[in-house]
Design a protein around this motif. Structure first.
Motif, short mmCIF file in Angstrom:
data_model
loop_
_atom_site.label_atom_id
_atom_site.label_comp_id
_atom_site.label_asym_id
_atom_site.label_seq_id
_atom_site.Cartn_x
_atom_site.Cartn_y
_atom_site.Cartn_z
N PHE A 166 0.88 -1.17 0.00
CA PHE A 166 0.00 0.00 0.00
C PHE A 166 0.91 1.22 0.00
N MET A 167 0.82 2.07 -1.03
CA MET A 167 1.65 3.27 -1.09
C MET A 167 0.86 4.42 -1.69
N ALA A 168 1.26 5.64 -1.36
CA ALA A 168 0.52 6.81 -1.84
C ALA A 168 1.39 8.06 -1.78
N PRO B 225 2.85 9.13 -9.47
CA PRO B 225 1.84 10.13 -9.82
C PRO B 225 1.21 10.82 -8.61
N LYS B 226 1.03 12.12 -8.73
CA LYS B 226 0.44 12.94 -7.66
C LYS B 226 -1.02 12.57 -7.45
N GLY B 227 -1.42 12.49 -6.18
CA GLY B 227 -2.82 12.23 -5.88
C GLY B 227 -3.26 10.82 -6.18
N GLY C 176 -4.15 -2.21 -7.75
CA GLY C 176 -3.25 -1.51 -8.66
C GLY C 176 -3.21 -0.02 -8.40
N LEU C 177 -2.95 0.75 -9.44
CA LEU C 177 -2.83 2.20 -9.32
C LEU C 177 -4.21 2.85 -9.46
N GLN C 178 -4.54 3.73 -8.50
CA GLN C 178 -5.83 4.39 -8.50
C GLN C 178 -5.69 5.85 -8.07
N SER C 179 -6.59 6.67 -8.55
CA SER C 179 -6.64 8.07 -8.11
C SER C 179 -7.55 8.15 -6.89
N ALA D 49 6.13 6.31 -17.60
CA ALA D 49 4.81 6.85 -17.95
C ALA D 49 4.30 7.74 -16.84
N THR D 50 3.50 8.71 -17.23
CA THR D 50 2.71 9.45 -16.26
C THR D 50 1.31 8.87 -16.34
N TYR D 51 0.48 9.18 -15.38
CA TYR D 51 -0.86 8.60 -15.36
C TYR D 51 -1.90 9.70 -15.15
#
Length: 247
Positions: free
Chosen positions: A142-144, A184-186, A194-197, A220-222
């Motif tokens: 878990f990372m942010a 990616p920010k936010g 996976g990766l989520q906003s 890549a940016t997201y």
């Protein structure tokens, strides 16, 4: 800060890995080199899942690094939370608890009881922050990072598919070459989701090729796809809601 995760527990998101663009060495060798260069660092072996390395050397006084381990949950946090008092009360923590304790308890509450969705857990944190957490009991990452990208935070994929995370871009580039980019920010990343906003949790995330100063594709940016909504099963609302499977 350095975290290296096997692809079984941290599969890299689409677009981050660039074929044939590996760095000078593998992430495993990178971790060994960092341990030798910083003998004061705390090193946590996660078995086949990976490695965490924490050091307070050369840290910013305004954005300090913190490390804690609670019940086989390991977390490295960097930054400063502004609403510490509110979150301590929300999660029933003592007055002596700090930012990294808050993140661990927030994660553990999500895992065990699921009263809030994962995006709300991160969104409730106000301040400048980046963190990476590993739960040995569930083999989950878990990372942010905050929405302003206030804390240096980078990630990449090495030649063997391992995910590398650090606050030092050069460390990530050394292992991952052009398969690296700023986190990616936010956004937040979990093993299961996976990766989520966390600002737009109902929208799909799409990779956008990242071009460096030489005009070459580098990771890549997201961005959030405003036209694409996720096909998710939303837990029922009310006191019986359980989001524990959503992290």
């Amino acid at each position: 800060m350095l975290a290296v995760f096997d692809r079984a527990v941290a599969p890299s998101p689409e677009g981050l890995r660039q074929p044939g663009a590996a760095g000078d060495g593998s992430a495993a060798g990178l971790a060994e080199g960092l341990r030798e260069a910083r003998p004061e660092a705390v090193t946590i072996s996660l078995g086949g899942a990976g490695t965490l390395i924490y050091s307070s050397r050369d840290q910013s006084p305004l954005l300090p690094r913190l490390f804690a381990a609670v019940d086989d949950i390991f977390c490295i946090f960097q930054g400063a939370i502004e609403n510490v008092a509110v979150l301590k009360q929300q999660y029933g923590l003592s007055k002596g608890a700090n930012e990294v304790n808050i993140v661990i308890e927030a994660y553990r509450t999500l895992r065990d009881r699921g009263p809030y969705p994962a995006d709300q857990v991160v969104r409730d944190i106000t301040g400048k922050f980046a963190f990476v957490l590993y739960d040995c009991s569930t083999k989950s990452v878990f990372m942010a990072a905050d929405s302003d990208g206030s804390v240096p935070f980078f990630w990449g994929v090495d030649s063997e598919g391992r995910l590398v995370v650090s606050d030092d871009s050069e460390i990530v580039k050394k292992a991952c070459g052009k398969s690296s980019a700023p986190f990616p920010k936010g956004f937040f990343f979990t093993t299961s989701g996976g990766l989520q906003s966390y600002e737009h949790p109902l929208n799909e995330v799409k990779p956008v090729p990242r071009v460096d100063s030489k005009g070459e594709v580098c990771g890549a940016t997201y961005t959030v796809d405003a036209k694409a909504k996720k096909d998710t099963n939303i837990p029922r609302v009310g006191s019986a809601a359980d989001w524990s499977s959503q992290y």
